[in-house]
Motif scaffolding. Structure first.
Motif, PDB file in Angstrom:
ATOM      1  N   ALA A 123       0.849  -1.190   0.000  1.00 17.41           N
ATOM      2  CA  ALA A 123       0.000   0.000   0.000  1.00 17.41           C
ATOM      3  C   ALA A 123       0.887   1.244   0.000  1.00 17.41           C
ATOM      4  CB  ALA A 123      -0.907  -0.001   1.215  1.00 17.41           C
ATOM      5  N   CYS A 124       0.603   2.161  -0.886  1.00 16.93           N
ATOM      6  CA  CYS A 124       1.402   3.378  -1.018  1.00 16.93           C
ATOM      7  C   CYS A 124       0.558   4.569  -0.568  1.00 16.93           C
ATOM      8  CB  CYS A 124       1.854   3.552  -2.470  1.00 16.93           C
ATOM      9  SG  CYS A 124       2.957   4.940  -2.745  1.00 16.93           S
ATOM     10  N   ARG A 125       1.053   5.252   0.435  1.00 15.53           N
ATOM     11  CA  ARG A 125       0.356   6.431   0.958  1.00 15.53           C
ATOM     12  C   ARG A 125       0.899   7.694   0.279  1.00 15.53           C
ATOM     13  NH1 ARG A 125       2.851   4.170   4.995  1.00 15.53           N
ATOM     14  NH2 ARG A 125       3.913   6.109   5.473  1.00 15.53           N
ATOM     15  N   ALA A 126       0.137   8.748   0.337  1.00 10.93           N
ATOM     16  CA  ALA A 126       0.548  10.012  -0.274  1.00 10.93           C
ATOM     17  C   ALA A 126       1.813  10.578   0.361  1.00 10.93           C
ATOM     18  CB  ALA A 126      -0.578  11.033  -0.176  1.00 10.93           C
ATOM     19  N   TRP A 145       4.296   4.496 -12.692  1.00  8.62           N
ATOM     20  CA  TRP A 145       4.690   5.471 -11.685  1.00  8.62           C
ATOM     21  C   TRP A 145       3.611   5.439 -10.614  1.00  8.62           C
ATOM     22  CZ3 TRP A 145       1.878   6.879 -15.833  1.00  8.62           C
ATOM     23  CH2 TRP A 145       0.849   7.800 -15.678  1.00  8.62           C
ATOM     24  N   SER A 146       3.934   5.965  -9.469  1.00 15.01           N
ATOM     25  CA  SER A 146       2.986   5.964  -8.362  1.00 15.01           C
ATOM     26  C   SER A 146       2.286   7.310  -8.305  1.00 15.01           C
ATOM     27  CB  SER A 146       3.706   5.652  -7.042  1.00 15.01           C
ATOM     28  OG  SER A 146       4.195   4.327  -7.090  1.00 15.01           O
ATOM     29  N   HIS A 147       1.029   7.290  -8.648  1.00 11.35           N
ATOM     30  CA  HIS A 147       0.252   8.513  -8.766  1.00 11.35           C
ATOM     31  C   HIS A 147       0.182   9.300  -7.456  1.00 11.35           C
ATOM     32  CE1 HIS A 147      -1.026   5.834 -12.013  1.00 11.35           C
ATOM     33  NE2 HIS A 147      -1.233   6.931 -12.708  1.00 11.35           N
ATOM     34  N   LYS A 148       0.010   8.589  -6.346  1.00 11.05           N
ATOM     35  CA  LYS A 148      -0.157   9.265  -5.058  1.00 11.05           C
ATOM     36  C   LYS A 148       1.056  10.104  -4.672  1.00 11.05           C
ATOM     37  CE  LYS A 148      -3.487   6.250  -2.837  1.00 11.05           C
ATOM     38  NZ  LYS A 148      -3.734   5.349  -1.710  1.00 11.05           N
ATOM     39  N   ILE A 149       2.257   9.643  -5.054  1.00 16.15           N
ATOM     40  CA  ILE A 149       3.462  10.381  -4.661  1.00 16.15           C
ATOM     41  C   ILE A 149       4.063  11.153  -5.835  1.00 16.15           C
ATOM     42  CG2 ILE A 149       3.975   8.840  -2.746  1.00 16.15           C
ATOM     43  CD1 ILE A 149       6.207   7.589  -4.510  1.00 16.15           C
ATOM     44  N   ARG A 150       3.406  11.075  -6.981  1.00  9.01           N
ATOM     45  CA  ARG A 150       3.888  11.774  -8.189  1.00  9.01           C
ATOM     46  C   ARG A 150       5.359  11.470  -8.460  1.00  9.01           C
ATOM     47  NH1 ARG A 150       1.429  15.199 -10.988  1.00  9.01           N
ATOM     48  NH2 ARG A 150       3.186  16.609 -11.270  1.00  9.01           N
ATOM     49  N   ARG A 191       9.073   1.702  -5.057  1.00  5.22           N
ATOM     50  CA  ARG A 191       9.496   0.316  -5.308  1.00  5.22           C
ATOM     51  C   ARG A 191       8.403  -0.468  -6.045  1.00  5.22           C
ATOM     52  NH1 ARG A 191       9.602  -4.844  -3.288  1.00  5.22           N
ATOM     53  NH2 ARG A 191      11.630  -5.895  -3.453  1.00  5.22           N
ATOM     54  N   ASN A 192       7.142  -0.171  -5.766  1.00  4.39           N
ATOM     55  CA  ASN A 192       6.032  -0.840  -6.444  1.00  4.39           C
ATOM     56  C   ASN A 192       6.164  -0.772  -7.961  1.00  4.39           C
ATOM     57  OD1 ASN A 192       4.842  -1.400  -3.977  1.00  4.39           O
ATOM     58  ND2 ASN A 192       3.330   0.246  -4.121  1.00  4.39           N
ATOM     59  N   ASP A 193       6.652   0.339  -8.473  1.00  2.76           N
ATOM     60  CA  ASP A 193       6.764   0.505  -9.926  1.00  2.76           C
ATOM     61  C   ASP A 193       7.775  -0.477 -10.515  1.00  2.76           C
ATOM     62  OD1 ASP A 193       4.907   2.744 -10.024  1.00  2.76           O
ATOM     63  OD2 ASP A 193       6.470   3.774  -8.889  1.00  2.76           O
ATOM     64  N   PHE A 194       8.830  -0.743  -9.784  1.00  2.00           N
ATOM     65  CA  PHE A 194       9.837  -1.696 -10.242  1.00  2.00           C
ATOM     66  C   PHE A 194       9.339  -3.133 -10.094  1.00  2.00           C
ATOM     67  CE2 PHE A 194      12.159   2.164  -9.906  1.00  2.00           C
ATOM     68  CZ  PHE A 194      13.089   2.094 -10.926  1.00  2.00           C
TER      69      PHE A 194
END
Length: 115
Positions: free
Chosen positions: A11-14, A90-95, A99-102
């Motif tokens: 889970a990726c937080r802002a 890319w991770s939208h929440k953090i612009r 690591r999720n992207d890789f």
């Protein structure tokens, strides 16, 4: 399956930190050649173009990537054209890059190898 390809997204937080240059360089060694870090609209992204013999194969690959993305809850930009698919993570929440992207790039490579 490589280490990253067997991982799942967390889970990726802002407020999650973006990857720095050293982290990006280390993770790039764990994915296939062809992935490029680009900056679009001020956001660092991970992008690769996959080649296919025809539109039907490109569309089938797009659908497999889409299914995988939906399962993980992490979604790329997909551009499907005759004979090629451009996948951008890319991770939208953090612009930026996480690591999720890789992880998803490695899993995308696995799908391409199975084609």
């Amino acid at each position: 399956m490589t280490g990253l390809a067997s991982d799942h997204c967390e889970a990726c937080r802002a407020d999650a930190p973006r990857l720095d240059d050293n982290q990006i360089t280390a993770l790039q060694k764990e994915i296939a050649d062809g992935w490029q870090v680009i900056t679009r609209d001020g956001v660092r992204q991970l992008e690769r173009v996959f080649g296919f013999d025809n539109f039907a194969d490109a569309l089938a690959f797009t659908n497999r990537v889409g299914e995988m993305a939906e399962e993980e809850g992490h979604h790329p930009a997909l551009l499907t054209e005759w004979g090629r698919v451009t996948v951008t993570w890319w991770s939208h929440k953090i612009r930026g890059l996480h690591r999720n992207d890789f992880v998803m790039a490695a899993r995308t490579d696995k799908l391409a190898a199975e084609h």
